[in-house]
Write an enzyme that holds these catalytic residues in place. Structure first.
Site, mmCIF file in Angstrom:
data_model
loop_
_atom_site.group_PDB
_atom_site.id
_atom_site.type_symbol
_atom_site.label_atom_id
_atom_site.label_comp_id
_atom_site.label_asym_id
_atom_site.label_seq_id
_atom_site.Cartn_x
_atom_site.Cartn_y
_atom_site.Cartn_z
ATOM 1 N N LYS A 123 0.845 -1.198 0.000
ATOM 2 C CA LYS A 123 0.000 0.000 0.000
ATOM 3 C C LYS A 123 0.878 1.244 0.000
ATOM 4 C CE LYS A 123 -4.450 -0.490 2.191
ATOM 5 N NZ LYS A 123 -5.128 -0.327 3.489
HETATM 6 C C1 E4P Z 1 -8.485 0.117 3.980
HETATM 7 O O1 E4P Z 1 -7.783 -0.264 3.054
HETATM 8 C C2 E4P Z 1 -8.264 1.392 4.680
HETATM 9 O O2 E4P Z 1 -6.951 1.522 5.099
HETATM 10 C C3 E4P Z 1 -9.204 1.539 5.838
HETATM 11 O O3 E4P Z 1 -10.462 1.009 5.509
HETATM 12 C C4 E4P Z 1 -9.290 2.974 6.309
HETATM 13 O O4 E4P Z 1 -10.338 3.103 7.210
HETATM 14 P P1 E4P Z 1 -10.525 4.378 8.148
HETATM 15 O O5 E4P Z 1 -10.927 5.539 7.316
HETATM 16 O O6 E4P Z 1 -11.605 3.941 9.098
HETATM 17 O O7 E4P Z 1 -9.215 4.617 8.842
#
Ligand code: E4P
Length: 227
Positions: free
Chosen positions: A85
């Site tokens: 990521k």
């Molecule tokens: C998923 O890939 C994301 O990192 C995650 O869902 C982010 O969620 P948040 O906005 O609750 O931190």
């Protein structure tokens, strides 16, 4: 549409993978912290092993672009199903598309994360990202329309035949999951508590309870008839 589990909790990952629901897992530094996966290497290796060959997304933990590249190569070497990521930009506003492009050229799959706009989706696709994560809840926090961002992005990616697949993250309710699915998400990554909530309906439970009572009654009648 695929479903990923947005979690680093072993029990939940195994629970939803073994019953055929989960097609992959996503994590980020906040998820790892919340689920007590304090050792990134050990935690990621274990999850990657449990879910193999499904993909596990692991996020870089630096703002420095050179370090980001080194980290990505190291994380990717932990298991063949690890996807890296990379954020759209670092916290100082420096775009990270060059890193995405380099990694994909090296055969390392990238999840271009923290996307909030259709414009960012276009750039991530051009850079060659395998996955692009649009943050449903956070787009909405800012008054944006996540459903529109997703449907515009998916239509554009498919029209121009980009390989990138849209992952919708930042899910905060079952309604978010359903709306993201309707908007055309290729994948929705769901915190496990909402998968369990999707499965449950009080009228389903009440109906099954009624069937149990009637099955018992029928059994008693059969036993009497057999005497
Ligand atoms: C998923 O890939 C994301 O990192 C995650 O869902 C982010 O969620 P948040 O906005 O609750 O931190």
């Amino acid at each position: 549409m695929e479903i990923f589990v947005d979690s680093a909790d072993p029990e939940e990952i195994i629970r939803w993978t073994t019953c055929g629901i989960a097609d992959g897992v996503t994590t980020n530094p906040s998820v790892m912290l919340k689920d007590k996966a304090y050792d990134l290497e050990d935690g990621s290796k274990a999850i990657a092993r449990w879910i193999h060959p499904r993909p596990l997304s692991v996020e870089v933990t630096t703002n420095d672009l050179d370090e980001m590249l080194d980290q990505s190569r190291r994380f990717a070497s932990w298991a063949p199903n690890i996807v890296i990521k990379i954020p759209q930009e670092n916290q100082f506003g420096v775009p990270c598309y060059g890193i995405m492009n380099q990694l994909e050229k090296e055969g390392i799959r990238v999840n271009a994360t923290v996307a909030m706009s259709f414009g960012q989706v276009m750039l991530s696709a051009k850079a060659g990202a395998s996955y692009i994560s649009i943050f449903w809840g956070r787009v909405g926090d800012e008054g944006g329309n996540p459903s529109q961002v997703i449907s515009d992005s998916v239509k554009w990616l498919e029209h121009w035949k980009y390989k990138s697949r849209v992952v919708v993250g930042s899910i905060r309710s079952v309604a978010d999951v359903l709306q993201a699915a309707t908007a055309g998400a290729h994948i929705v990554t769901i915190p496990p508590q909402f998968i369990a909530k999707m499965a449950d309906h009080k009228y389903t439970r009440a109906t099954v309870a009624q069937f149990m009572v009637d099955a018992q009654k029928a059994l008693e009648k059969m036993t009497l008839a057999a005497r």
